[in-house]
Design a protein around this motif. Structure first.
Motif, PDB file in Angstrom:
ATOM      1  N   ASN A   1      44.044 -13.255 -50.176  1.00 29.98           N
ATOM      2  CA  ASN A   1      43.623 -14.768 -49.480  1.00 29.98           C
ATOM      3  C   ASN A   1      44.100 -14.713 -48.264  1.00 29.98           C
ATOM      4  N   GLY A   2      43.772 -15.970 -47.349  1.00 29.44           N
ATOM      5  CA  GLY A   2      44.581 -16.119 -46.068  1.00 29.44           C
ATOM      6  C   GLY A   2      44.216 -17.137 -46.235  1.00 29.44           C
TER       7      GLY A   2
ATOM      8  N   ASP B   1      55.852 -14.643 -38.971  1.00 28.63           N
ATOM      9  CA  ASP B   1      54.723 -13.513 -39.065  1.00 28.63           C
ATOM     10  C   ASP B   1      54.081 -13.122 -40.259  1.00 28.63           C
ATOM     11  N   ARG B   2      54.537 -12.865 -41.218  1.00 24.75           N
ATOM     12  CA  ARG B   2      54.098 -12.233 -42.445  1.00 24.75           C
ATOM     13  C   ARG B   2      52.581 -13.502 -42.519  1.00 24.75           C
ATOM     14  N   ALA B   3      52.227 -14.794 -41.968  1.00 29.28           N
ATOM     15  CA  ALA B   3      51.807 -16.207 -42.651  1.00 29.28           C
ATOM     16  C   ALA B   3      50.232 -14.743 -41.124  1.00 29.28           C
ATOM     17  N   GLN B   4      50.194 -14.459 -40.541  1.00 29.90           N
ATOM     18  CA  GLN B   4      49.864 -13.722 -39.282  1.00 29.90           C
ATOM     19  C   GLN B   4      48.816 -12.063 -39.960  1.00 29.90           C
TER      20      GLN B   4
ATOM     21  N   SER C   1      45.869 -13.783 -41.957  1.00 32.86           N
ATOM     22  CA  SER C   1      45.131 -15.003 -41.352  1.00 32.86           C
ATOM     23  C   SER C   1      43.546 -14.989 -42.045  1.00 32.86           C
ATOM     24  N   MET C   2      42.963 -15.931 -42.250  1.00 31.59           N
ATOM     25  CA  MET C   2      41.607 -15.955 -42.960  1.00 31.59           C
ATOM     26  C   MET C   2      40.991 -15.675 -42.111  1.00 31.59           C
ATOM     27  N   ASP C   3      41.528 -15.186 -40.606  1.00 28.38           N
ATOM     28  CA  ASP C   3      40.005 -14.470 -40.060  1.00 28.38           C
ATOM     29  C   ASP C   3      39.770 -13.156 -40.231  1.00 28.38           C
ATOM     30  N   ARG C   4      41.055 -12.218 -40.483  1.00 25.87           N
ATOM     31  CA  ARG C   4      41.097 -11.091 -40.862  1.00 25.87           C
ATOM     32  C   ARG C   4      40.254 -10.812 -42.256  1.00 25.87           C
TER      33      ARG C   4
END
Length: 376
Positions: free
Chosen positions: A166-167, A332-335, A338-341
């Motif tokens: 999930n993102g 940094d982990r949230a990056q 990302s939903m866009d990825r």
């Protein structure tokens, strides 16, 4: 490309799958994909990209009560919309769930991608296996949001699954934080046994008197848990929260706590806390440890152990260096999630399906998402 995202759960009732579907739709539209969401709605739809399919009916599922729409009127609306919209591909979230996703799989008006979210145990998979396997076999490609979700689906339904985690929407509008004048813990989720809110309330006895607890959400345990606190002024019961207020509370709290006991497939709410720059204390569940690396992005404690949970919370609330380190690593982990990825990977699958090509299968059943590989 016209993509129909179908969610079996009511979009007007907060939930992890609902949030993923809406966030994915927004990312897809930014990428130029014409994405429309089809789902039950108990009230006005959340935005103009949603086609409501009727009201939901509370249904027991996975130790929770799910807002599904298995009734015939909802299925007739689903069939009508699919015939009218002429989607190039249909993306079914929880394709086996009774209601619109199941109907769309049976009807199959376009190539089908199924994303499986459920982990742990499924009564439907176990006792209706011939039926649900027949529905799953209509899918052209299968994804799962975690290794736990993949294992459940693979064991009960067969087939091969790509794990696509999930993102989180990193560029979602941020509400101004609701400031907390005291060291404050924030919990949000359905008040039911598997979420562990009772354990968190028990943990308060081990914490200093100035600590406060914000409790968001509601559920079947709300009244009994309120009675358990006996009007304790340290606990503020917030009820069901809008997305804006949830974000504001996340940004204002001293720590976000997810004390779940079981039944989690992926820790989306942990990613939301990381993106909001809030340190996290959570249960040491596999689904959470995949998202939040223990000791780096969050402190994880033994599920159900109130004293251990309190010790972790106390460390974050009163040790500024620990809190700052968790926030920095968590952001940094949230990056990496990302939903866009996430949307970019799904667009690749959509393109293969719309071209009527065979989508390249995962290298093996346990194939890891690139989110995970790059995050190690």
């Amino acid at each position: 490309m016209r993509v129909g995202l179908i969610c079996p759960y009511s979009l007007t009732i907060p939930g992890g799958v609902q949030g993923q579907v809406m966030g994915l739709a927004r990312s897809l539209r930014r990428m130029g994909v014409e994405a429309r969401v089809l789902a039950p709605c108990d009230g006005p739809p959340p935005d103009e990209s949603v086609t409501p399919l009727g009201n939901s009916l509370p249904t027991a599922a996975n130790g929770s009560i799910a807002p599904l729409a298995p009734d015939p009127p909802a299925q007739l609306r689903t069939i009508r919309v699919l015939r009218d919209e002429h989607f190039d591909v249909l993306h079914l979230h929880e394709p086996i769930a009774p209601g619109p996703t199941n109907t769309a799989a049976v009807m199959k008006s376009a190539p089908l991608l199924g994303t499986f979210h459920r982990a742990g145990h499924s009564t439907a998979y176990q006792y209706l296996r011939p039926i649900v396997k027949a529905v799953a076999n209509r899918l052209d490609y299968r994804c799962a949001v975690s290794e736990d979700a993949r294992r459940l689906a693979e064991d009960q339904l067969g087939g091969r699954y790509e794990v696509v985690f999930n993102g989180v929407e990193l560029d979602a509008p941020s509400a101004a934080p609701i400031d907390a004048p005291h060291p404050t813990i924030f919990f949000v989720g359905r008040h039911e046994p598997r979420k562990g809110l009772g354990v968190l309330i028990d943990a308060l006895q081990y914490l200093p008197g100035e600590v406060r607890l914000w409790v968001g959400g509601d559920g079947p345990e709300t009244d009994s848990l309120k009675a358990q606190t006996g009007g304790d002024p340290r606990v503020e019961w917030l009820g069901r929260l809008s997305d804006a207020e949830k974000q504001a509370r996340l940004r204002g709290a001293g720590v976000f706590c997810a004390p779940s006991l079981f039944g989690e497939s992926f820790g989306v709410v942990l990613l939301e806390a990381m993106a909001a720059r809030t340190p996290i204390v959570a249960s040491d569940l596999d689904a959470y440890a995949i998202v939040a690396r223990p000791g780096r992005d969050a402190l994880l404690s033994e599920p159900g152990d109130a004293s251990a949970l309190a010790a972790a919370l106390k460390r974050v609330l009163f040790d500024a260096d620990t809190a700052a380190s968790l926030v920095e690593s968590g952001l940094d982990r949230a990056q990496q999630f990302s939903m866009d990825r996430l949307a970019s990977r799904y667009v690749e699958i959509y393109a293969d399906l719309t071209a009527r090509r065979q989508v390249r299968s995962p290298r093996h059943s346990g194939h890891k998402s690139r989110h995970h590989e790059e995050g190690e």
